[in-house]
Design a protein around this motif. Structure first.
Motif, short mmCIF file in Angstrom:
data_model
loop_
_atom_site.label_atom_id
_atom_site.label_comp_id
_atom_site.label_asym_id
_atom_site.label_seq_id
_atom_site.Cartn_x
_atom_site.Cartn_y
_atom_site.Cartn_z
N ALA A 103 0.81 -1.22 0.00
CA ALA A 103 0.00 0.00 0.00
C ALA A 103 0.84 1.26 0.00
N SER A 104 2.14 1.15 0.28
CA SER A 104 3.00 2.34 0.23
C SER A 104 3.42 2.69 -1.19
N SER A 105 3.26 1.75 -2.12
CA SER A 105 3.57 2.05 -3.52
C SER A 105 2.60 3.12 -4.01
N LYS A 106 3.00 3.87 -5.00
CA LYS A 106 2.14 4.96 -5.46
C LYS A 106 0.84 4.44 -6.06
N THR A 107 0.90 3.28 -6.71
CA THR A 107 -0.32 2.68 -7.24
C THR A 107 -1.21 2.19 -6.11
N GLY A 108 -0.60 1.56 -5.10
CA GLY A 108 -1.37 1.09 -3.96
C GLY A 108 -1.98 2.23 -3.17
N LEU A 109 -1.18 3.27 -2.95
CA LEU A 109 -1.68 4.44 -2.23
C LEU A 109 -2.82 5.08 -2.99
N GLY A 110 -2.66 5.18 -4.32
CA GLY A 110 -3.71 5.76 -5.14
C GLY A 110 -5.00 4.98 -5.07
N LEU A 111 -4.91 3.64 -5.09
CA LEU A 111 -6.11 2.82 -4.99
C LEU A 111 -6.81 3.06 -3.65
N CYS A 112 -6.05 3.08 -2.58
CA CYS A 112 -6.65 3.38 -1.27
C CYS A 112 -7.36 4.72 -1.29
N LYS A 113 -6.72 5.73 -1.88
CA LYS A 113 -7.31 7.06 -1.91
C LYS A 113 -8.61 7.09 -2.73
N PHE A 114 -8.62 6.42 -3.88
CA PHE A 114 -9.85 6.39 -4.69
C PHE A 114 -10.97 5.66 -3.95
N LEU A 115 -10.65 4.54 -3.31
CA LEU A 115 -11.66 3.81 -2.55
C LEU A 115 -12.20 4.65 -1.40
N ALA A 116 -11.30 5.44 -0.79
CA ALA A 116 -11.70 6.27 0.36
C ALA A 116 -12.65 7.39 -0.06
N GLU A 117 -12.70 7.71 -1.36
CA GLU A 117 -13.61 8.76 -1.83
C GLU A 117 -15.06 8.28 -1.92
N LEU A 118 -15.29 6.97 -1.89
CA LEU A 118 -16.63 6.44 -2.09
C LEU A 118 -17.57 6.84 -0.96
N ASP A 119 -18.75 7.31 -1.32
CA ASP A 119 -19.75 7.67 -0.32
C ASP A 119 -20.17 6.43 0.47
N GLY A 120 -20.22 6.57 1.78
CA GLY A 120 -20.72 5.49 2.61
C GLY A 120 -19.75 4.34 2.84
N ARG A 121 -18.57 4.41 2.24
CA ARG A 121 -17.56 3.35 2.41
C ARG A 121 -18.20 1.95 2.30
N PRO A 122 -18.59 1.51 1.09
CA PRO A 122 -19.23 0.20 0.94
C PRO A 122 -18.32 -0.97 1.30
N VAL A 123 -17.02 -0.74 1.28
CA VAL A 123 -16.07 -1.77 1.69
C VAL A 123 -15.04 -1.15 2.63
N ARG A 124 -14.50 -1.97 3.51
CA ARG A 124 -13.44 -1.53 4.40
C ARG A 124 -12.12 -1.58 3.63
N ILE A 125 -11.27 -0.57 3.80
CA ILE A 125 -9.99 -0.49 3.09
C ILE A 125 -8.88 -0.84 4.06
N VAL A 126 -8.09 -1.85 3.71
CA VAL A 126 -6.97 -2.27 4.54
C VAL A 126 -5.68 -2.09 3.76
N GLY A 127 -4.78 -1.28 4.27
CA GLY A 127 -3.47 -1.10 3.65
C GLY A 127 -2.49 -2.10 4.24
N LEU A 128 -1.94 -2.96 3.39
CA LEU A 128 -0.97 -3.97 3.82
C LEU A 128 0.42 -3.50 3.40
N THR A 129 1.34 -3.41 4.35
CA THR A 129 2.65 -2.83 4.04
C THR A 129 3.69 -3.32 5.04
N SER A 130 4.91 -2.87 4.85
CA SER A 130 5.99 -3.21 5.77
C SER A 130 5.88 -2.37 7.03
N SER A 131 6.52 -2.81 8.10
CA SER A 131 6.48 -2.05 9.35
C SER A 131 7.11 -0.67 9.17
#
Length: 354
Positions: free
Chosen positions: A176-204
């Motif tokens: 999720a720290s990759s720019k593509t991963g971060l971008g996907l998280c950001k686009f999902l976070a824009e959704l009204d009502g958050r129909p799905v939970r967003i989990v970022g998987l990354t290194s410590s």
């Protein structure tokens, strides 16, 4: 001309080679490459060069040596074509080199196609170039870095929506720290009502960065995969790390509704074939979603949405991305090497100017 050769059996090894420039045939243009980005996406191009065909775009003629594609800007310095005049500037897909000869074909509007014979059977999205005017270095840098990566983020987002999130309750974004991963998280976070939970998987080491910048509902580190909620899930894998994938599949098992392979930034931990619990991973190929949406919506609409999407996220890029400019092809080895070995800082956006 100069070009960067990459060892196709060990993609961490590079060399700068100088060769004679090819003479122009009728209808061709010589493009001087002025600026391009280097990201983990380029490592994925190298790691999947044979499997997907990225080595075929810019053949070297040397057994075992390939050229990695990059995104950026180039200027016409010589032309025998009626399509392009000297001084015109194009944004698009270039070799890791200082020039390229193309056979331009006018596609209308600002779009130019490289109709070179060896590219005819390759995905057309990579053969299209966009006419541009020269912009300040930082703006060209941001576009080189973010347009291709966030376009993929947006297409993943659109594909998940198109499939009604596979009836999942959570989307797990790997690397999720990759720019593509971060971008996907950001686009999902824009959704009204958050129909799905967003989990970022990354290194410590990147957990705090992802938590602060992604908009994800939670961040889980690779060593804590067993803490993921066992609910219907989709895994979007940007890294290709075989151990991570095996652990996640084993933990979620039948709760995993879909497993999508997008990138191989952890290429050295990738395995082409794995015995995994649950669903079989499927490769996500962004051009396929573009073609589907063109059929669904007609020409131009998905491109309009992608452009609006990446520009929207790029508007505040300085808050989550530090632009790092390097000069000359000699600077490529260290930057590319850090990316290929996983040593690059997630906040840094590397741009090479020539």
């Amino acid at each position: 001309m100069q070009r960067i050769l990459v060892d196709q059996t060990d993609i961490t090894k590079t060399q700068v080679q100088e060769i004679a420039s090819a003479p122009l045939a009728d209808g061709q243009a010589r493009m001087k490459i002025r600026r391009f980005a280097l990201t983990a996406n380029n490592v994925t191009y190298a790691a999947s060069g044979f499997m997907i065909g990225y080595w075929h775009f810019f053949p070297t003629g040397i057994e075992g040596q390939g050229i990695v594609p990059v995104w950026g800007f180039a200027e016409v310095v010589e032309s025998t074509s009626e399509v392009l005049e000297v001084g015109e500037r194009l944004y698009g897909f270039w070799p890791m080199a200082d020039e390229l000869v193309i056979t331009p074909q006018d596609m209308g509007g600002k779009t130019v196609l490289d109709a070179s014979e060896h590219r005819a059977k390759l995905p057309v999205v990579y053969n299209r170039y966009t006419r541009s005017t020269e912009k300040p270095a930082d703006l060209e840098g941001y576009q080189s870095l973010l347009q291709p990566l966030l376009a993929t983020s947006y297409l993943l987002f659109d594909w998940l929506k198109d499939n009604e999130f596979f009836d999942a309750k959570q989307i797990i974004v790997g690397s999720a720290s990759s720019k593509t991963g971060l971008g996907l998280c950001k686009f999902l976070a824009e959704l009204d009502g958050r129909p799905v939970r967003i989990v970022g998987l990354t290194s410590s080491g990147n957990a705090d960065y992802v938590a602060a910048q992604s908009g994800a509902d939670s961040v889980v580190t690779y060593d804590a995969i067993e803490t993921l909620d066992k609910v219907p899930s989709v895994y979007v894998d940007m890294s290709g790390n075989a151990d991570v994938k095996r652990t996640l599949h084993a933990h979620l098992a039948d709760e995993l509704r879909h497993s999508s392979a997008v990138g191989t930034s952890h290429w050295d931990q990738f395995k082409a074939k794995q015995e995994l619990e649950g669903v079989k991973p499927q490769f996500f190929f962004a051009p396929s979603q573009i073609e589907k949406r063109r059929a669904d919506w007609g020409p131009g609409e998905i491109e309009r949405q992608i452009t609006a999407g990446w520009k929207r996220l790029a508007a505040d890029a300085s808050a989550w991305l530090d632009l790092k400019e390097h000069v000359g092809l000699d600077a490529v080895a260290d930057v590319y090497g850090a990316l290929a070995t996983g040593q690059a800082n997630a906040r840094h956006g590397h741009v090479v100017s020539l």
